[in-house]
Design an enzyme around this catalytic site. Structure first.
Site, PDB file in Angstrom:
ATOM      1  N   GLU A   1     -10.196   1.744   3.785  1.00  0.00           N
ATOM      2  CA  GLU A   1      -9.903   2.897   2.890  1.00  0.00           C
ATOM      3  C   GLU A   1     -11.197   3.405   2.228  1.00  0.00           C
ATOM      4  O   GLU A   1     -11.463   4.614   2.205  1.00  0.00           O
ATOM      5  CB  GLU A   1      -8.888   2.428   1.843  1.00  0.00           C
ATOM      6  CG  GLU A   1      -8.594   3.381   0.699  1.00  0.00           C
ATOM      7  CD  GLU A   1      -7.663   2.729  -0.352  1.00  0.00           C
ATOM      8  OE1 GLU A   1      -6.587   2.241   0.014  1.00  0.00           O
ATOM      9  OE2 GLU A   1      -8.033   2.706  -1.544  1.00  0.00           O
TER      10      GLU A   1
ATOM     11  N   LYS B   1      -4.522  -6.900   3.246  1.00  0.00           N
ATOM     12  CA  LYS B   1      -4.567  -5.754   2.324  1.00  0.00           C
ATOM     13  C   LYS B   1      -6.005  -5.491   1.869  1.00  0.00           C
ATOM     14  O   LYS B   1      -6.421  -4.347   1.716  1.00  0.00           O
ATOM     15  CB  LYS B   1      -3.656  -6.007   1.108  1.00  0.00           C
ATOM     16  CG  LYS B   1      -3.697  -4.908   0.058  1.00  0.00           C
ATOM     17  CD  LYS B   1      -3.233  -3.592   0.617  1.00  0.00           C
ATOM     18  CE  LYS B   1      -3.215  -2.382  -0.274  1.00  0.00           C
ATOM     19  NZ  LYS B   1      -3.768  -2.327  -1.570  1.00  0.00           N
TER      20      LYS B   1
ATOM     21  N   SER C   1       0.818  -1.209   0.000  1.00  0.00           N
ATOM     22  CA  SER C   1       0.000   0.000   0.000  1.00  0.00           C
ATOM     23  C   SER C   1       0.848   1.253   0.000  1.00  0.00           C
ATOM     24  O   SER C   1       1.956   1.271   0.525  1.00  0.00           O
ATOM     25  CB  SER C   1      -0.925   0.023   1.217  1.00  0.00           C
ATOM     26  OG  SER C   1      -1.688   1.223   1.192  1.00  0.00           O
TER      27      SER C   1
ATOM     28  N   HIS D   1      -7.596  -3.646   4.593  1.00  0.00           N
ATOM     29  CA  HIS D   1      -7.057  -2.273   4.518  1.00  0.00           C
ATOM     30  C   HIS D   1      -7.863  -1.470   3.503  1.00  0.00           C
ATOM     31  O   HIS D   1      -8.280  -0.339   3.769  1.00  0.00           O
ATOM     32  CB  HIS D   1      -5.575  -2.334   4.130  1.00  0.00           C
ATOM     33  CG  HIS D   1      -4.982  -1.032   3.680  1.00  0.00           C
ATOM     34  ND1 HIS D   1      -5.253  -0.477   2.442  1.00  0.00           N
ATOM     35  CD2 HIS D   1      -4.155  -0.156   4.299  1.00  0.00           C
ATOM     36  CE1 HIS D   1      -4.614   0.672   2.317  1.00  0.00           C
ATOM     37  NE2 HIS D   1      -3.935   0.888   3.433  1.00  0.00           N
ATOM     38  N   ASN D   2      -8.099  -2.061   2.345  1.00  0.00           N
ATOM     39  CA  ASN D   2      -8.825  -1.347   1.303  1.00  0.00           C
ATOM     40  C   ASN D   2     -10.284  -1.104   1.676  1.00  0.00           C
ATOM     41  O   ASN D   2     -10.846  -0.068   1.343  1.00  0.00           O
ATOM     42  CB  ASN D   2      -8.727  -2.109  -0.023  1.00  0.00           C
ATOM     43  CG  ASN D   2      -7.391  -1.885  -0.705  1.00  0.00           C
ATOM     44  OD1 ASN D   2      -6.401  -1.584  -0.040  1.00  0.00           O
ATOM     45  ND2 ASN D   2      -7.340  -2.026  -2.010  1.00  0.00           N
TER      46      ASN D   2
END
Ligand code: 6PG
Length: 468
Positions: A189, A182, A128, A185-186
């Site tokens: 986000e 990840k 990232s 995480h997105n």
């Protein structure tokens, strides 16, 4: 020629920037891309650095020391499998093949299984930070197995973003844990980006703020408890002139239709499957989907004249309330994402250390923020924390911000402004902190029409009633 310590397949901007980042740290690196233009570009940009480019896959593999450390930065999906098929005959047991793209975690599991017999360590690694992160220090989330990571640790720690708590990379967990992390995480986000856009909508439509004022507000917020990459870049966005007509600001001429590549949706899909409530992420995905209906929105908008702006609080109070609402929403986004990660870790036997994930999110990545310091503390205190709201200190932080959020929601509702993530954050918090909810009625209904049985508050067991 000296053998390279690391190899990169895919020399687009991300791949090239990671190569240059490694070279800056004295790591001898070899790059490969089908496109000869990309090979040339790497050599030009890497002039004077320990960088080489190979013309064929075989030459590329032969340019590497063993065990070979290779990262693929190619578009997720079929291309990853095609590259694996192409490179596999040249690799041997002990080599490490990293997929640094945003692959779906189930694809990563399948690839690990497919390569199992070869002894090649397949590592799904979330990366990232975008282009700048790749060049100057990303946050990296490698999974796979510890033996493979041991060969990568030194290099990855050098090129990662650095914080006072160490480099933003760690072995996240077994199998597809890196790509799963990840993905989450997105999802977070997506939720934070949607929250910021809801806040912007209120400041613009109700507060009547100019872009300069918006810049000042977000810059100011970025000095305090909301300090984060996304708030920081938002402040900058408002100052950018339109490159077509410099008398305008770019943000005002950008079409209000948000695109997506799917990682937010994957997070919601996985959360639904695991029965972990992540409504902030779900609503953020839905808001992007809804934004795509631009034509329809305009037609429906024309049905009635726009109502006059109603504002019961003064501008300074509104800005203060919005600050607290954004804090609250951001916290809820992290809470839901980490709850999901914790649950997935148990289900998929990832053995993820959540405090460590939070630590490596503190720098380099898109969702880095100062709030992660408090969040980390909670997980350091209790590694098995199911949900951050169970941490009383953190819970109390949110209690202090709740009134601001309520003020914001009333203002938004009075002005017909949709605020799906802000609203759902309050609902989630209120429902998660209610000991006796109204779900008893749902059980009564289920038993009424389908004899699905219910439990009682006063004795163990499952019960059915012949309802009248
Ligand atoms: C990052 C980002 C990145 C992601 C983009 C685009 O951590 O650097 O998450 O990996 O691909 O943000 O995502 P969408 O196109 O789905 O918005």
């Amino acid at each position: 020629m000296q053998k390279a310590q690391f190899g990169m397949i895919g020399l687009g901007t991300m791949g090239r920037n990671l190569v240059l980042n490694m070279a800056d740290h004295g790591i001898a690196i070899s790059g490969y891309d089908r496109s000869t233009d990309q090979q040339k570009r790497l050599l030009e940009e890497g002039k004077g650095k320990p960088v080489q480019a190979a013309a064929t896959m075989q030459a590329f593999v032969e340019s590497l020391e063993t065990p070979r450390r290779i990262m693929m930065l190619v578009p997720a999906g079929k291309i990853v499998d095609a590259v694996i098929d192409e490179i596999k005959p040249f690799l041997q047991a002990g080599d490490i093949l990293i997929d640094g793209g945003n692959s779906h975690f189930t694809d990563t599991d399948a690839r690990i299984a497919r390569l199992q017999d070869t002894g090649i360590h397949f590592t799904g690694m979330g990366v990232s930070g975008g282009e700048d992160g790749a060049r100057l220090g990303p946050s990296m989330m490698p999974g796979g197995n510890k033996n493979g990571y041991a060969e990568l640790k030194n290099i990855l720690e050098k090129i990662a973003a650095q914080t006072e708590d160490g480099p933003c990379v760690t072995f996240v967990g077994n199998g597809s844990a890196g790509h799963y992390t990840k993905m989450v995480h997105n999802g977070i986000e997506y939720a934070i980006m949607q929250l910021i856009s809801e806040i912007y909508g209120i400041l613009r439509n109700v507060g009547g703020c100019s872009n300069d004022e918006l810049h000042a507000i977000f810059s100011n917020w970025n000095q305090g408890a909301l300090q984060s990459f996304l708030v920081e870049i938002t402040a900058k966005v408002f100052l950018q002139p339109d490159d077509v007509d410099a008398s305008k600001r770019l943000v005002d001429v950008i079409l209000d239709r948000a695109a997506q590549k799917g990682t937010g949706m994957w997070t919601s899909e996985s959360a639904l499957e695991l029965h972990i409530p992540t409504p902030a992420i779900d609503e953020a995905v839905a808001a992007r989907d809804l934004s795509a209906y631009k034509k329809e929105r305009e037609l429906i908008d024309a049905f009635t004249a726009a109502p006059a702006v109603k504002n019961t609080v003064d501008k300074e109070q509104l800005i203060a309330a919005l600050h607290d609402a954004l804090y609250f929403g951001m916290a809820i986004s992290y809470i839901q994402g980490l709850h999901l990660l914790q649950a997935a870790s148990e289900t998929y036997k990832y053995e993820i250390n959540i405090a460590e994930v939070v630590r490596i999110w503190k720098g380099g990545c898109i969702i880095r923020s100062v709030m992660l310091n408090d969040i980390r503390k909670a997980y350091v205190n209790d590694a098995a924390l199911k949900n951050l709201l169970l941490d009383k200190t953190f819970y109390n932080l949110l209690v202090q911000k709740r009134a601001g959020l309520v003020t914001v929601l009333k203002t938004a509702m009075d002005n017909n402004l949709g605020t799906p993530v802000l609203s759902s954050s309050l609902n989630y918090f209120d429902m998660f902190s209610t000991g006796r909810s109204s779900s008893n009625l749902i059980q009564a209904q289920r038993d009424f029409f389908g004899a699905h049985t219910y439990e009682r508050i006063d004795k163990e067991g499952n019960f059915h009633t012949n309802w009248e």
